[in-house]
Scaffold this motif. Structure first.
Motif, PDB file in Angstrom:
ATOM      1  N   ARG A  88      61.323   8.848  29.050  1.00 57.94           N
ATOM      2  CA  ARG A  88      61.222   7.831  27.998  1.00 57.94           C
ATOM      3  C   ARG A  88      61.494   8.437  26.621  1.00 57.94           C
ATOM      4  NH1 ARG A  88      56.407   3.483  26.853  1.00 57.94           N
ATOM      5  NH2 ARG A  88      57.244   2.821  24.867  1.00 57.94           N
ATOM      6  N   ASP A  89      60.984   9.658  26.373  1.00 56.76           N
ATOM      7  CA  ASP A  89      61.247  10.339  25.098  1.00 56.76           C
ATOM      8  C   ASP A  89      62.749  10.492  24.862  1.00 56.76           C
ATOM      9  OD1 ASP A  89      58.480  10.761  24.690  1.00 56.76           O
ATOM     10  OD2 ASP A  89      58.558  12.798  25.547  1.00 56.76           O
ATOM     11  N   VAL A  90      63.460  10.865  25.904  1.00 55.78           N
ATOM     12  CA  VAL A  90      64.909  11.074  25.783  1.00 55.78           C
ATOM     13  C   VAL A  90      65.617   9.760  25.494  1.00 55.78           C
ATOM     14  CG1 VAL A  90      66.996  11.834  27.000  1.00 55.78           C
ATOM     15  CG2 VAL A  90      64.868  13.127  27.250  1.00 55.78           C
ATOM     16  N   VAL A  91      65.264   8.704  26.220  1.00 50.00           N
ATOM     17  CA  VAL A  91      65.889   7.403  25.994  1.00 50.00           C
ATOM     18  C   VAL A  91      65.622   6.940  24.564  1.00 50.00           C
ATOM     19  CG1 VAL A  91      65.877   4.954  26.668  1.00 50.00           C
ATOM     20  CG2 VAL A  91      65.862   6.733  28.432  1.00 50.00           C
ATOM     21  N   GLU A  92      64.400   7.084  24.099  1.00 45.95           N
ATOM     22  CA  GLU A  92      64.058   6.673  22.733  1.00 45.95           C
ATOM     23  C   GLU A  92      64.825   7.498  21.700  1.00 45.95           C
ATOM     24  OE1 GLU A  92      61.757   4.059  21.540  1.00 45.95           O
ATOM     25  OE2 GLU A  92      62.451   3.501  23.535  1.00 45.95           O
ATOM     26  N   ALA A  93      64.954   8.792  21.917  1.00 44.16           N
ATOM     27  CA  ALA A  93      65.689   9.648  20.973  1.00 44.16           C
ATOM     28  C   ALA A  93      67.158   9.249  20.904  1.00 44.16           C
ATOM     29  CB  ALA A  93      65.555  11.119  21.373  1.00 44.16           C
ATOM     30  N   VAL A  94      67.751   8.938  22.044  1.00 43.31           N
ATOM     31  CA  VAL A  94      69.152   8.513  22.069  1.00 43.31           C
ATOM     32  C   VAL A  94      69.298   7.166  21.369  1.00 43.31           C
ATOM     33  CG1 VAL A  94      71.042   7.758  23.577  1.00 43.31           C
ATOM     34  CG2 VAL A  94      69.782   9.856  24.104  1.00 43.31           C
ATOM     35  N   ARG A  95      68.408   6.243  21.663  1.00 41.75           N
ATOM     36  CA  ARG A  95      68.468   4.928  21.006  1.00 41.75           C
ATOM     37  C   ARG A  95      68.318   5.058  19.494  1.00 41.75           C
ATOM     38  NH1 ARG A  95      65.100   0.435  24.543  1.00 41.75           N
ATOM     39  NH2 ARG A  95      66.960  -0.623  25.304  1.00 41.75           N
ATOM     40  N   LYS A  96      67.381   5.874  19.045  1.00 41.03           N
ATOM     41  CA  LYS A  96      67.164   6.056  17.606  1.00 41.03           C
ATOM     42  C   LYS A  96      68.411   6.635  16.947  1.00 41.03           C
ATOM     43  CE  LYS A  96      64.169   8.268  14.203  1.00 41.03           C
ATOM     44  NZ  LYS A  96      64.954   9.283  13.539  1.00 41.03           N
ATOM     45  N   ALA A  97      68.980   7.665  17.538  1.00 41.80           N
ATOM     46  CA  ALA A  97      70.181   8.280  16.965  1.00 41.80           C
ATOM     47  C   ALA A  97      71.338   7.284  16.921  1.00 41.80           C
ATOM     48  CB  ALA A  97      70.566   9.528  17.768  1.00 41.80           C
ATOM     49  N   GLN A  98      71.507   6.515  17.994  1.00 45.62           N
ATOM     50  CA  GLN A  98      72.575   5.519  18.002  1.00 45.62           C
ATOM     51  C   GLN A  98      72.299   4.423  16.984  1.00 45.62           C
ATOM     52  OE1 GLN A  98      73.254   4.123  22.034  1.00 45.62           O
ATOM     53  NE2 GLN A  98      74.725   5.753  22.397  1.00 45.62           N
ATOM     54  N   ALA A  99      71.045   4.019  16.852  1.00 44.96           N
ATOM     55  CA  ALA A  99      70.704   2.979  15.872  1.00 44.96           C
ATOM     56  C   ALA A  99      71.064   3.440  14.463  1.00 44.96           C
ATOM     57  CB  ALA A  99      69.208   2.645  15.954  1.00 44.96           C
ATOM     58  N   GLU A 100      70.713   4.658  14.128  1.00 45.27           N
ATOM     59  CA  GLU A 100      71.024   5.169  12.793  1.00 45.27           C
ATOM     60  C   GLU A 100      72.528   5.226  12.559  1.00 45.27           C
ATOM     61  OE1 GLU A 100      68.769   8.800  12.676  1.00 45.27           O
ATOM     62  OE2 GLU A 100      66.925   7.734  12.122  1.00 45.27           O
ATOM     63  N   ARG A 101      73.280   5.601  13.565  1.00 46.76           N
ATOM     64  CA  ARG A 101      74.746   5.622  13.442  1.00 46.76           C
ATOM     65  C   ARG A 101      75.310   4.216  13.277  1.00 46.76           C
ATOM     66  NH1 ARG A 101      77.641   9.728  13.847  1.00 46.76           N
ATOM     67  NH2 ARG A 101      76.845  11.610  14.757  1.00 46.76           N
ATOM     68  N   LEU A 102      74.860   3.309  14.125  1.00 45.69           N
ATOM     69  CA  LEU A 102      75.395   1.951  14.107  1.00 45.69           C
ATOM     70  C   LEU A 102      75.023   1.215  12.823  1.00 45.69           C
ATOM     71  CD1 LEU A 102      74.751   1.018  17.831  1.00 45.69           C
ATOM     72  CD2 LEU A 102      76.978   1.397  16.759  1.00 45.69           C
ATOM     73  N   LEU A 103      73.859   1.494  12.275  1.00 45.26           N
ATOM     74  CA  LEU A 103      73.459   0.839  11.027  1.00 45.26           C
ATOM     75  C   LEU A 103      74.334   1.266   9.858  1.00 45.26           C
ATOM     76  CD1 LEU A 103      69.595   0.876  11.436  1.00 45.26           C
ATOM     77  CD2 LEU A 103      71.041  -1.160  11.184  1.00 45.26           C
ATOM     78  N   ARG A 104      75.018   2.365   9.987  1.00 43.89           N
ATOM     79  CA  ARG A 104      75.949   2.800   8.939  1.00 43.89           C
ATOM     80  C   ARG A 104      77.229   1.961   8.940  1.00 43.89           C
ATOM     81  NH1 ARG A 104      72.820   7.131   9.522  1.00 43.89           N
ATOM     82  NH2 ARG A 104      72.789   8.829   8.045  1.00 43.89           N
ATOM     83  N   CYS A 105      77.454   1.212   9.994  1.00 44.78           N
ATOM     84  CA  CYS A 105      78.631   0.347  10.107  1.00 44.78           C
ATOM     85  C   CYS A 105      78.256  -1.040   9.587  1.00 44.78           C
ATOM     86  CB  CYS A 105      79.096   0.247  11.559  1.00 44.78           C
ATOM     87  SG  CYS A 105      79.589   1.809  12.263  1.00 44.78           S
ATOM     88  N   ALA A 106      78.602  -1.299   8.349  1.00 43.68           N
ATOM     89  CA  ALA A 106      78.217  -2.560   7.702  1.00 43.68           C
ATOM     90  C   ALA A 106      78.791  -3.781   8.415  1.00 43.68           C
ATOM     91  CB  ALA A 106      78.652  -2.539   6.237  1.00 43.68           C
ATOM     92  N   GLU A 107      79.883  -3.626   9.126  1.00 44.73           N
ATOM     93  CA  GLU A 107      80.497  -4.780   9.788  1.00 44.73           C
ATOM     94  C   GLU A 107      79.729  -5.232  11.029  1.00 44.73           C
ATOM     95  OE1 GLU A 107      82.800  -1.088  11.120  1.00 44.73           O
ATOM     96  OE2 GLU A 107      82.102  -1.876   9.215  1.00 44.73           O
ATOM     97  N   LEU A 108      78.772  -4.443  11.494  1.00 46.11           N
ATOM     98  CA  LEU A 108      77.969  -4.834  12.646  1.00 46.11           C
ATOM     99  C   LEU A 108      76.702  -5.541  12.182  1.00 46.11           C
ATOM    100  CD1 LEU A 108      78.108  -1.664  14.931  1.00 46.11           C
ATOM    101  CD2 LEU A 108      79.260  -3.849  15.279  1.00 46.11           C
ATOM    102  N   SER A 109      76.413  -6.673  12.787  1.00 49.34           N
ATOM    103  CA  SER A 109      75.167  -7.366  12.476  1.00 49.34           C
ATOM    104  C   SER A 109      74.022  -6.663  13.199  1.00 49.34           C
ATOM    105  CB  SER A 109      75.251  -8.829  12.922  1.00 49.34           C
ATOM    106  OG  SER A 109      75.208  -8.903  14.341  1.00 49.34           O
ATOM    107  N   LEU A 110      72.809  -6.942  12.761  1.00 47.45           N
ATOM    108  CA  LEU A 110      71.640  -6.368  13.433  1.00 47.45           C
ATOM    109  C   LEU A 110      71.547  -6.866  14.870  1.00 47.45           C
ATOM    110  CD1 LEU A 110      68.954  -6.474  10.604  1.00 47.45           C
ATOM    111  CD2 LEU A 110      70.393  -4.558  11.327  1.00 47.45           C
ATOM    112  N   ASN A 111      71.958  -8.097  15.104  1.00 49.00           N
ATOM    113  CA  ASN A 111      71.963  -8.634  16.463  1.00 49.00           C
ATOM    114  C   ASN A 111      72.945  -7.865  17.356  1.00 49.00           C
ATOM    115  OD1 ASN A 111      70.926 -10.572  18.315  1.00 49.00           O
ATOM    116  ND2 ASN A 111      72.869 -11.667  18.186  1.00 49.00           N
ATOM    117  N   GLN A 112      74.124  -7.584  16.837  1.00 49.03           N
ATOM    118  CA  GLN A 112      75.102  -6.819  17.608  1.00 49.03           C
ATOM    119  C   GLN A 112      74.584  -5.413  17.892  1.00 49.03           C
ATOM    120  OE1 GLN A 112      78.323  -7.414  14.839  1.00 49.03           O
ATOM    121  NE2 GLN A 112      79.410  -8.746  16.285  1.00 49.03           N
TER     122      GLN A 112
END
Length: 147
Positions: A88-112
């Motif tokens: 679970r720690d690994v899955v959460e770490a991957v999700r967090k890292a991907q979330a931070e990357r994806l949030l840098r893409c202004a063209e993506l909505s929070l829902n996407q």
């Protein structure tokens, strides 16, 4: 290894013409994340790679990841425990890292972004992101814009 694809629910949410662009963006973000993974043990590195490739379809199970990397589930758990981690720690770490990357893409909505991270609801992503960072995804994104 099999290349991951976006779930149908995201494709439908994005719309027909946006689907190819969103898919390409998600794949480039996943590749960027994979390139930045630390040099932990080879097994931990491989687990993170598999999780990152499959996360958009929902968090992968320990058993599914174990099959992909050629270990039994108990051995995988033992290897992670040696690193002081749970699956679970690994899955959460991957999700967090991907979330931070994806949030840098202004063209993506929070829902996407929520769908790309395998969350069925944006509210689940919102709660997880707040737990990880202490702030909402929208607030975190706004701080990037002002920085």
């Amino acid at each position: 290894m099999q290349q991951a694809s976006l779930p149908h629910s995201l494709s439908a949410a994005a719309g027909g013409s946006a689907d190819a662009g969103l898919r390409a963006l998600a794949e480039s973000q996943a590749q960027a994340l994979l390139a930045t993974l630390g040099r932990e043990s080879a097994v931990l590195d491989e687990i993170k790679r598999v999780v990152a490739r499959r996360i958009a379809n929902g968090p992968p199970t320990l058993d599914a990841v174990a099959v992909v990397i050629g270990l039994n589930a108990r051995t995988l758990q033992r290897r992670l425990a040696e690193e002081g981690l749970s699956f679970r720690d690994v899955v959460e770490a991957v999700r967090k890292a991907q979330a931070e990357r994806l949030l840098r893409c202004a063209e993506l909505s929070l829902n996407q972004i929520a769908f790309l991270l395998g969350y069925a609801e944006q509210s689940s992503f919102h709660s997880a992101f707040r737990r990880w960072t202490g702030q909402s995804p929208g607030a975190w994104r706004r701080t990037l814009a002002t920085a």
